[in-house]
Design a protein around this motif. Structure first.
Motif, mmCIF file in Angstrom:
data_model
loop_
_atom_site.group_PDB
_atom_site.id
_atom_site.type_symbol
_atom_site.label_atom_id
_atom_site.label_comp_id
_atom_site.label_asym_id
_atom_site.label_seq_id
_atom_site.Cartn_x
_atom_site.Cartn_y
_atom_site.Cartn_z
ATOM 1 N N CYS A 1 10.169 7.405 3.199
ATOM 2 C CA CYS A 1 9.954 6.756 4.501
ATOM 3 C C CYS A 1 9.635 5.281 4.303
ATOM 4 C CB CYS A 1 8.808 7.439 5.253
ATOM 5 S SG CYS A 1 9.206 9.052 5.903
ATOM 6 N N PHE A 2 8.741 5.023 3.359
ATOM 7 C CA PHE A 2 8.348 3.647 3.041
ATOM 8 C C PHE A 2 8.807 3.377 1.610
ATOM 9 C CE2 PHE A 2 5.353 5.199 6.219
ATOM 10 C CZ PHE A 2 5.423 4.202 7.183
ATOM 11 N N SER A 3 10.102 3.156 1.466
ATOM 12 C CA SER A 3 10.692 3.046 0.132
ATOM 13 C C SER A 3 10.178 1.834 -0.638
ATOM 14 C CB SER A 3 12.219 2.982 0.234
ATOM 15 O OG SER A 3 12.619 1.888 1.040
ATOM 16 N N GLU A 4 9.660 0.834 0.068
ATOM 17 C CA GLU A 4 9.096 -0.343 -0.587
ATOM 18 C C GLU A 4 7.616 -0.472 -0.284
ATOM 19 O OE1 GLU A 4 11.444 -3.722 0.391
ATOM 20 O OE2 GLU A 4 13.323 -2.772 -0.200
ATOM 21 N N GLY A 5 6.993 0.625 0.139
ATOM 22 C CA GLY A 5 5.562 0.641 0.406
ATOM 23 C C GLY A 5 5.217 0.147 1.801
ATOM 24 N N VAL B 1 24.351 13.470 -7.866
ATOM 25 C CA VAL B 1 23.187 12.754 -7.339
ATOM 26 C C VAL B 1 23.548 12.085 -6.016
ATOM 27 C CG1 VAL B 1 21.532 10.899 -7.774
ATOM 28 C CG2 VAL B 1 22.293 12.375 -9.661
ATOM 29 N N LEU B 2 22.745 12.345 -4.998
ATOM 30 C CA LEU B 2 22.934 11.740 -3.685
ATOM 31 C C LEU B 2 21.579 11.270 -3.178
ATOM 32 C CD1 LEU B 2 24.624 11.068 -1.163
ATOM 33 C CD2 LEU B 2 24.178 13.390 -0.351
ATOM 34 N N ILE B 3 21.367 9.952 -3.195
ATOM 35 C CA ILE B 3 20.108 9.355 -2.718
ATOM 36 C C ILE B 3 20.479 8.200 -1.792
ATOM 37 C CG2 ILE B 3 17.848 8.446 -3.368
ATOM 38 C CD1 ILE B 3 18.286 9.508 -6.168
ATOM 39 N N PRO B 4 20.672 8.468 -0.513
ATOM 40 C CA PRO B 4 21.096 7.392 0.395
ATOM 41 C C PRO B 4 20.122 6.220 0.457
ATOM 42 C CG PRO B 4 21.392 9.531 1.415
ATOM 43 C CD PRO B 4 20.616 9.762 0.165
ATOM 44 N N ILE B 5 18.831 6.503 0.331
ATOM 45 C CA ILE B 5 17.822 5.429 0.337
ATOM 46 C C ILE B 5 16.957 5.613 -0.893
ATOM 47 C CG2 ILE B 5 15.887 4.399 1.572
ATOM 48 C CD1 ILE B 5 17.133 5.395 4.162
ATOM 49 N N LEU B 6 17.103 4.724 -1.855
ATOM 50 C CA LEU B 6 16.371 4.841 -3.121
ATOM 51 C C LEU B 6 15.046 4.087 -3.021
ATOM 52 C CD1 LEU B 6 16.623 5.900 -6.091
ATOM 53 C CD2 LEU B 6 17.382 3.598 -6.676
ATOM 54 N N PRO B 7 13.914 4.760 -3.212
ATOM 55 C CA PRO B 7 12.628 4.052 -3.206
ATOM 56 C C PRO B 7 12.513 3.105 -4.405
ATOM 57 C CG PRO B 7 12.335 6.419 -2.891
ATOM 58 C CD PRO B 7 13.750 6.208 -3.334
ATOM 59 N N MET B 8 11.734 2.066 -4.218
ATOM 60 C CA MET B 8 11.536 1.084 -5.278
ATOM 61 C C MET B 8 11.030 1.706 -6.582
ATOM 62 S SD MET B 8 11.749 -2.154 -6.075
ATOM 63 C CE MET B 8 11.715 -3.114 -4.564
ATOM 64 N N PRO B 9 10.086 2.650 -6.560
ATOM 65 C CA PRO B 9 9.606 3.206 -7.833
ATOM 66 C C PRO B 9 10.671 3.972 -8.604
ATOM 67 C CG PRO B 9 8.024 3.637 -6.076
ATOM 68 C CD PRO B 9 9.255 3.105 -5.425
ATOM 69 N N LEU B 10 11.792 4.323 -7.955
ATOM 70 C CA LEU B 10 12.827 5.104 -8.630
ATOM 71 C C LEU B 10 14.074 4.286 -8.929
ATOM 72 C CD1 LEU B 10 12.651 8.398 -6.510
ATOM 73 C CD2 LEU B 10 11.354 7.811 -8.555
ATOM 74 N N LYS B 11 13.952 2.979 -8.938
ATOM 75 C CA LYS B 11 15.153 2.147 -9.073
ATOM 76 C C LYS B 11 15.844 2.295 -10.423
ATOM 77 C CE LYS B 11 13.002 -2.199 -10.591
ATOM 78 N NZ LYS B 11 12.874 -3.634 -10.263
ATOM 79 N N ILE C 1 24.240 6.210 -4.377
ATOM 80 C CA ILE C 1 22.868 5.730 -4.185
ATOM 81 C C ILE C 1 22.899 4.523 -3.266
ATOM 82 C CG2 ILE C 1 20.937 4.588 -5.338
ATOM 83 C CD1 ILE C 1 21.307 6.397 -7.702
ATOM 84 N N GLY C 2 21.954 4.471 -2.352
ATOM 85 C CA GLY C 2 21.814 3.330 -1.457
ATOM 86 C C GLY C 2 20.540 2.563 -1.746
ATOM 87 N N VAL C 3 20.644 1.228 -1.785
ATOM 88 C CA VAL C 3 19.489 0.388 -2.105
ATOM 89 C C VAL C 3 19.477 -0.826 -1.182
ATOM 90 C CG1 VAL C 3 19.444 1.085 -4.528
ATOM 91 C CG2 VAL C 3 20.765 -0.918 -3.844
ATOM 92 N N LEU D 1 0.829 -1.197 0.000
ATOM 93 C CA LEU D 1 0.000 0.000 0.000
ATOM 94 C C LEU D 1 0.869 1.254 0.000
ATOM 95 C CD1 LEU D 1 -2.617 -1.161 2.666
ATOM 96 C CD2 LEU D 1 -2.783 -1.332 0.173
ATOM 97 N N LYS D 2 0.288 2.338 -0.422
ATOM 98 C CA LYS D 2 0.999 3.613 -0.506
ATOM 99 C C LYS D 2 0.779 4.426 0.764
ATOM 100 C CE LYS D 2 1.164 7.911 -3.173
ATOM 101 N NZ LYS D 2 0.525 8.699 -4.252
#
Length: 1150
Positions: free
Chosen positions: A266-270, A468-478, A489-491, A240-241
């Motif tokens: 916050c909820f990078s994988e939902g 580009v600095l994204i320590p926690i990359l959300p799933m929709p932006l992979k 980038i952190g994943v 869920l979103k």
């Protein structure tokens, strides 16, 4: 201007019961997202109707009733009748809430008039109605583990299905109240069509819509149609979103609106619902955004604590989830702090305390705690003040490093970087960042991703990471991983799939296993520098372990692992020092290779036009493409560094710090350049406001509450600390430097400081006399030569002040000559000076000062000294009596007793049996008609303290404070101490005179240039110009008076006692002057303990003090006061001729 804030927002994210709950999808697939509203379509019942072929049922269709034709055979047509309990948001009045979750076809056993369904299957048969006849279809009884239903349910012949002995084809349905499942929200009939397959064959194919199920039995007249139905997705198996639930402040800041992407990070994988309550987790991430106008990257630091709580009844109904005492469902919720400042360790503790508060009882509601936190905790200034904030049982401290220091880097970030990787691998990854390789950090612990990202970007100082600095990359932006630009980038490991195309030049860093992987060779550092760096790190950062419980619990909000960094080999200051030493060697002497702007002031566009890269590489013998330094110079990191070093920027003091590190010589006694900084003050923040609540009230919550508007309160006024980006003078002026000086150095330092104060005041006032700026610069150069001969060489700060003043006055040629003169003296300009120089010349424009608060003499109050002040007539009695032994201290005694300090205002009595410390004062006589009403008694300050007070004045009020006509009213102590010291060294002080006549200025400057620049042994009468007109208006400030002194005039201090005090002062001064036997200050026989100690200071200042004293004695002798002294029986020596003394004509007489 907006005052910088420590906190921007407090926000809560999760499932918002007031908004539709949607599934988590990629941005490109938003139209495919499922929506939970709680009012989805629901089918309450099904019936099968058999009618004649020529009859039509569709005419009976209503809002809650729909029909689909399933078959046609032997003149009969079979229809599926669908009865909705709710459709399109409308609910049928008689609906009981039962809804169907599944439709199937089964062969069921028949026994007589009954159909038998096993009790293990929660199925209900769909009745078959023939024509308009009403038939009885109902549950009969249960027997032999079967439910018996009476009525007609057989559709075997109607569908032309295979006949089987004892079995009949029956349509069944399953209800949500008997078997867990999601209701059917839509039914479709999908017909097959002829399509060509991969082999080129034509076949009939039915395309089933996404997320639909179908009954695998062909229906319709042509047996090419399938019955499809769609269920609402099961929320327990659906991602869920997250949505914004609460935020404070309620309204966005105009200069920094709340980002709409925080929920996704916050909820990078939902959001995934669970049936077990998981432990709270806390981590931080960074949101970066580029300013289109400046090109600078702005970072927003977000720390969130995620905890699980049971879903409430409203969300349960929306998601169609059945809960009871044994079947509970939990949802994650995030509380967040959003800030522009990287105090992530403190934010972590604050969120933990807020979480604890909502689980316990507290004397104020949680809204008051949040309001206090966001609006009443000030941002600390740089290096001076620590802000202390208390919440729950925690006391937290916020402090920022001084401007001239390394950028703020939490020690925790460094610790986790070296816990995750061995030292050699840390250096390898760090070298990849320096040459702008792509760095892909991988970990299942989100906190580790952010900690290591921050550490890697801060350890490259003096460079700034603006890629580009994204320590926690959300799933929709992979897909960002596949970009061509440099990144960090952190994943999570689950995002690294076979379908993902990781670039060839990317370096994969597994923080959980401590391994790095690269398909291209890693950068190779210069051997000597690499060995030195690793050797130093082995002594202060060797804390890696393959199995580290601290690393493995980095996400846990309430972990039980005890850490003791003192026992392990970890020192953050030494780590920073090791890296800054590396850069000091790597970029050694880079300042020499700047290309200065030409006289025409052509615009410099980028680093290639202001830096000679080729010569710099030749100097370091690194002009081959495979050399590490060569690769560094090709990066945007290096280009930005050169440009920020060349042009004025907001980090010029940090760059000055790096330049200082390049000049630092490490020794055994002083091995480290990077040292801890200790703020001078602590400011406790206000506690949460409890106004409006009765004593003894407590607040308790079952779950994290929705914020109640009525519990908020207007914020109280708090002290704002971070209102000035410049460093506070107290940060740069340290007593330890003074204590290490020899006697000769201390004496020269005092004289140099007087010159420095003169240049500070002079350059601040230059724009006032802009039309005479060329002559003023001639005077300034003359004073610089005098300073070089009498004290020390002018330093970079004095040159910078003059260059800036020339820029304000549009003297481009003067700027160029000053800069060249400074370079010829061996002074390498720092970032501040470069910025001032480029602004004054390269931009080719004159800098304008704002004329603020213009004040003429006529605007001053009647009691103002400025109305009648003529500094030509001022006289000074620079001596005082010891309050302990009544010994008279002359000017040299007071000076020799000063403490070597920027904060101690006292002097020490030179009498061996006394040595009392006290604040000495001197007397200023404002007019030739010497009366007590025309005198000022002022604290006698040492030059270092005068400098500090002047810099504090400029820091607080700006240079415009020195342009004010009422400067001597508002800041008496500073004003008269500057005037006395300028007169002492015969420095021009016309710019301090409030009544200066502008027309007489050229004459004053010309006369000043002819004056002797140091004490002369020949006596020469002093010529003084006539008293100027006081009709000049200039800037002033309206701030409250910060200085205090004993000033007489039309006040209560003009009484007999004060008159006697003044007379005694002047009589004593005159008597001591007339009894002097020689021209020296004091004989060797009269030397006290203090004078012996400071003999170098005494010799240096002797001619200045004697000339200054004799000049003031002559003024008194020529005044009407002499007759009064004779009439009152003054000492017989009053008529004696003053001994021949070295004289100097004052350059300060306007």
């Amino acid at each position: 201007m907006e005052v910088p804030r420590l906190f921007e927002y407090f926000a809560v994210y999760g499932l918002n019961e007031d908004l539709p709950i949607t599934t988590f999808t990629l941005p490109s697939d938003r139209e495919k997202a499922e929506v939970y509203t709680g009012i989805e379509n629901a089918i309450s019942s099904l019936r099968l109707r058999v009618i004649n072929e020529d009859e039509v049922l569709m005419s009976n269709k209503t809002e809650f009733l729909n029909f689909y034709e399933l078959a046609c055979r032997d003149g009969k047509r079979l229809w599926l009748e669908i009865v909705y309990g709710r459709v399109n948001g409308h609910t049928r009045a008689s609906w009981t809430g039962r809804s169907i979750s599944r439709i199937e076809l089964y062969y069921m056993q028949y026994e007589g008039e009954y159909i038998k369904i096993p009790v293990t299957h929660c199925l209900e048969p769909v009745p078959v109605l023939i024509g308009s006849k009403a038939a009885q279809h109902r549950y009969s009884h249960t027997e032999n583990d079967h439910h018996y239903y009476s009525g007609n349910y057989d559709i075997t012949l109607l569908l032309n299905a295979k006949q089987m002995d004892g079995l009949r084809l029956v349509m069944t349905c399953t209800y949500t109240d008997t078997t867990p499942g999601m209701p059917i929200v839509d039914i479709k009939m999908v017909a097959a069509s002829i399509q060509q397959n991969a082999k080129g064959e034509l076949k009939k194919v039915a395309v089933i819509p996404d997320n639909y199920q179908y009954i695998n039995f062909p229906l319709g007249k042509s047996k090419d149609t399938f019955l499809c139905f769609k269920n609402l997705k099961d929320p327990l198996s659906t991602v869920l979103k997250a949505e914004l639930i609460e935020k404070f402040p309620r309204e966005d800041h105009p200069d920094n609106p709340l980002s709409q992407a925080i929920n996704m990070f916050c909820f990078s994988e939902g959001i995934i619902l669970t049936k077990e309550q998981e432990a709270p987790k806390v981590f931080s991430f960074i949101l970066s955004s580029a300013n289109e106008s400046t090109g600078r990257v702005k970072k927003m630091y977000v720390t969130c604590l995620i905890f699980y709580e049971q879903i409430n009844e409203k969300i349960s109904n929306i998601l169609h989830i059945l809960q009871d005492a044994t079947n509970k469902v939990y949802m994650p919720k995030a509380i967040c702090l959003i800030s522009n400042w990287p105090f992530i360790d403190q934010y972590r503790e604050i969120l933990k305390q807020i979480y604890r508060l909502h689980l316990s009882t507290y004397e104020v509601p949680i809204e008051r705690v949040i309001c206090n936190l966001i609006q009443e905790v000030p941002l600390p200034d740089q290096g001076v003040t620590t802000v202390q904030y208390s919440i729950g049982n925690k006391r937290l401290y916020f402090s920022r490093p001084p401007p001239k220091y390394l950028p703020y880097l939490p020690d925790t970030c460094l610790e986790y970087l070296f816990r995750c990787l061995p030292i050699n691998d840390v250096v390898s990854v760090w070298s990849c960042v320096l040459v702008e390789r792509k760095v892909l950090l991988i970990s299942q612990h989100k906190a580790l991703l952010t900690y290591t990202s921050i550490a890697l970007t801060q350890l490259i100082f003096p460079f700034r990471w603006e890629q580009v600095l994204i320590p926690i990359l959300p799933m929709p932006l992979k897909n960002y991983i596949e970009t061509i630009f440099p990144y960090i980038i952190g994943v999570s490991p689950s995002m690294i799939t076979k379908e993902l195309e990781i670039p060839v030049d990317a370096v994969k860093v597994d923080l959980d296993t401590g391994r790095i992987e690269s398909r291209e060779p890693l950068p190779r550092l210069p051997d000597k520098l690499q060995r030195g760096l690793i050797s130093r790190l082995m002594k202060c950062a060797n804390i890696y372990s393959p199995k580290d419980p601290i690393r493995e619990t980095a996400d846990e909000a309430f972990d039980s692992v005890i850490r003791d960094l003192e026992e392990c080999n970890f020192n953050p200051y030494q780590i920073k020092d090791a890296f800054i030493e590396f850069f000091a060697h790597l970029l050694k002497n880079y300042q020499r290779y700047f290309l200065m702007p030409n006289k025409t002031g052509d615009k410099v566009a980028d680093s290639r036009q202001c830096f000679n890269t080729a010569e710099f590489l030749n100097y370091h013998k690194s002009n081959k493409p495979e050399n590490f330094l060569f690769k560094v110079t090709e990066t945007s990191l290096f280009a930005s560094f050169i440009e920020s070093r060349y042009f004025p920027t907001d980090n010029q003091y940090e760059l000055n710090y790096f330049d200082d590190s390049s000049r630092f010589k490490r020794t055994k006694n002083d091995p480290f350049f990077v040292k801890p900084y200790y703020p001078q003050e602590t400011l406790p923040a206000l506690y949460a406001n409890d106004i409006g609540f009765e004593p003894g009230m407590v607040f308790q919550y079952d779950s994290f509450p929705r914020l109640n508007e009525s519990n908020f309160i207007e914020p109280r006024r708090v002290q704002q600390l971070a209102v000035n980006a410049a460093p506070k003078p107290t940060l740069l002026l340290k007593d330890d430097m003074l204590m290490r000086m020899t006697q000769i150095e201390w004496g020269k330092f005092l004289m140099t400081t007087i010159y420095r104060v003169w240049f500070m005041a002079f350059t601040a006032c230059m724009p006032r006399y802009k039309q005479y700026s060329d002559q003023l610069m001639d005077l300034a150069l003359c004073i610089m030569d005098t300073m070089k001969k009498n004290a020390n060489k002018p330093d970079e700060e004095i040159y910078r002040k003059l260059i800036e003043a020339c820029g304000h006055c549009g003297l481009r040629e003067r700027v160029l000559s000053l800069f060249k003169r400074m370079k010829n003296q061996g002074i390498e300009p720092d970032a501040c000076t470069h910025g001032v120089y480029v602004t004054a010349v390269a931009e080719g424009q004159e800098l304008q000062k704002e004329a603020e608060n213009v004040l003429s003499l006529s605007d001053l109050p009647p009691g103002s000294i400025c109305l009648s002040l003529d500094m030509n007539n001022c006289m000074y009695v620079a001596e005082d009596n010891c309050p302990n032994c009544s010994n008279t201290l002359e000017q040299e005694d007071i000076m020799m007793g000063w403490e070597r300090s920027y904060s101690n205002y006292t002097t020490k009595c030179p009498q061996p049996n006394c040595e009392a410390k006290f604040v000495a004062r001197f007397l200023v006589i404002l007019d030739k008609n010497i009366e007590a009403s025309n005198t000022v008694s002022v604290e006698f300050l040492s030059p270092p303290i005068i400098r500090k007070e002047l810099e504090n004045l400029i820091y607080t009020h700006g240079e415009r404070a020195l342009l004010a006509k009422d400067l001597c009213d508002r800041h008496k102590i500073l004003f008269w101490n500057m005037a006395l010291n300028f007169d002492l060294l015969k420095l021009p002080s016309f710019f301090l005179n409030p009544g200066l006549d502008m027309e007489s200025l050229p004459e004053i400057i010309a006369e000043s240039l002819k004056q002797p620049k140091y004490p002369s042994k020949e006596k020469s009468p002093s010529k003084r110009p006539e008293k100027p007109n006081r009709d000049y208006a200039s800037n002033s400030v309206d701030e409250s008076i910060s200085d205090s002194s004993s000033i007489s005039g039309a006040s209560s201090t003009s009484n007999a006692s004060y008159t006697g005090f003044v007379d005694n002062k002047i009589f004593g001064f005159m008597n001591r002057r007339n009894k002097s036997r020689t021209s020296s200050i004091a004989s060797d026989n009269q030397s006290t303990k203090s004078s012996i100690k400071n003999m170098s200071l005494k010799k240096l200042f002797q001619p200045y003090i004697e000339n200054f004293r004799n000049e003031n004695h002559e003024k008194v002798m020529k005044s009407p006061y002499k007759e009064r002294m004779e009439n009152e029986g003054y000492d017989e020596h009053i008529n004696q001729e003053i001994p021949e003394m070295p004289q100097m004509r004052s350059m300060s007489r306007s």
